[in-house]
Write an enzyme that holds these catalytic residues in place. Structure first.
Site: not given
Ligand code: CDV
Length: 320
Positions: A52, A116, A133, A152, A178, A203
């Protein structure tokens, strides 16, 4: 004689990245991606999954009020001058890829929308799929006392493309990004369209800034648990790439992996730096799961699932 069925085995690499510094240029990041692609190709891979927001540092950890500075983290076209060498190398090597980046869209009136985003690129260097996303974690405003921010919701709009799948690389490919991986709805949307491989980047800070009491070891457990369940319950491969290590003072977990449709991790990165792990993925492997225990047509009971799309939050019978 009948001809033999064409091979459904796709050799896949997960390409984890170590930290990207705030000062690192796109050109430097793309050089790292190309070298990870070359390493993957040397190990036989025909498809590489990058993380990501793989072109910049994870900027949503900061409050950025200056619009010009904020826009500098976003791509307004893809490919562009800086990323073109990655697309060219993919074509030369015959190696497709998945790439996460921040996308800025301008409509005809000049209004800007920020996403994103992740794309699929095939082995000719052509973009074959895009996802934006949907499950955006964190907050729009800063949280007092948090060890770091996760903004975000401040910087991105909720994706507007749904959860599409694409015919690419000889299979049915899906994407998520993510936090999406923690939601069973993500996986079932892709599973209902027959996904055979889901590519995703993440991330993920070692310490959840809003649940600091949670033991740190649970972070990696929940990371893999969510994806292993998604793989098994939908009979799909999962290829998941982290941006890992200490980036601008925030420690991100690694654990990039390739998960079989059985839910088993078959390849795993062991460092928190740039690293490649490879697996031979038979894209038909999930068929027996899709035809048996998770035969949706035979066993799903949608007449009892109404709450899933009619209600967002939890409502207890006691009203608490
Ligand atoms: N980049 C993300 O979406 N990170 C989230 C953290 C912040 C909980 C994740 O679900 O990994």
């Amino acid at each position: 004689m009948p001809s033999a069925p064409s091979s459904r085995v796709l050799t896949v690499a997960v390409a984890q990245m170590g930290p990207i510094a705030r000062s690192e240029t796109r050109t430097q990041a793309v050089e790292r991606l190309i070298s990870l692609m070359e390493e993957s190709h040397g190990l036989g891979a025909k498809f590489v999954v990058f993380p990501e927001l793989a072109l910049t540092t994870f900027f949503p950890r900061w409050v950025i009020d200056d619009e010009e500075e904020l826009d500098s983290y976003f791509e307004t076209s893809m490919p562009n001058n800086e990323t073109q060498p990655l697309f060219e190398r993919a074509r030369e090597l015959g190696c497709g890829f998945h790439l996460g980046y921040a996308e800025l869209v301008r409509d005809d009136a000049g209004k800007k929308t920020y996403f994103n985003t992740a794309i699929l690129v095939d082995d000719t260097g052509a973009i074959t799929g895009k996802y934006r996303k949907i499950h955006l974690p964190g907050t729009a405003k800063t949280v007092a006392g948090a060890p770091h921010q996760h903004l975000e919701k401040r910087y991105f709009e909720v994706g507007d493309l749904g959860f599409p799948v694409f015919q690419s690389q000889g299979g049915v490919m899906g994407m998520c990004i993510c936090n999406d991986r923690r939601w069973p709805e993500t996986w079932r949307m892709l599973g209902l369209q027959g996904a055979e491989l889901v590519a995703l980047g993440y991330n993920t800070p070692h310490v959840n800034p809003f649940a600091t009491a949670e033991p740190v070891f649970l972070g990696m457990f929940h990371n893999h648990l969510s994806m292993q369940a998604g793989a098994y319950q939908n009979g799909t491969w999962v290829v998941a790439s982290a941006k890992a290590g200490v980036e601008e003072g925030v420690h991100h977990m690694g654990g990039s992996c390739i998960i079989a449709p059985t839910g088993e991790i078959v390849a795993l990165c062991h460092t928190e730096g740039d690293e490649v792990a490879v697996a031979q993925c038979d894209l038909s492997m999930g068929d027996y799961i899709k035809q048996n225990i998770f035969n949706f047509e035979a066993h799903r009971r949608i007449e009892h699932y109404g709450l899933i799309t009619s209600q967002t939050g939890m409502k207890r019978p006691d009203g608490v």
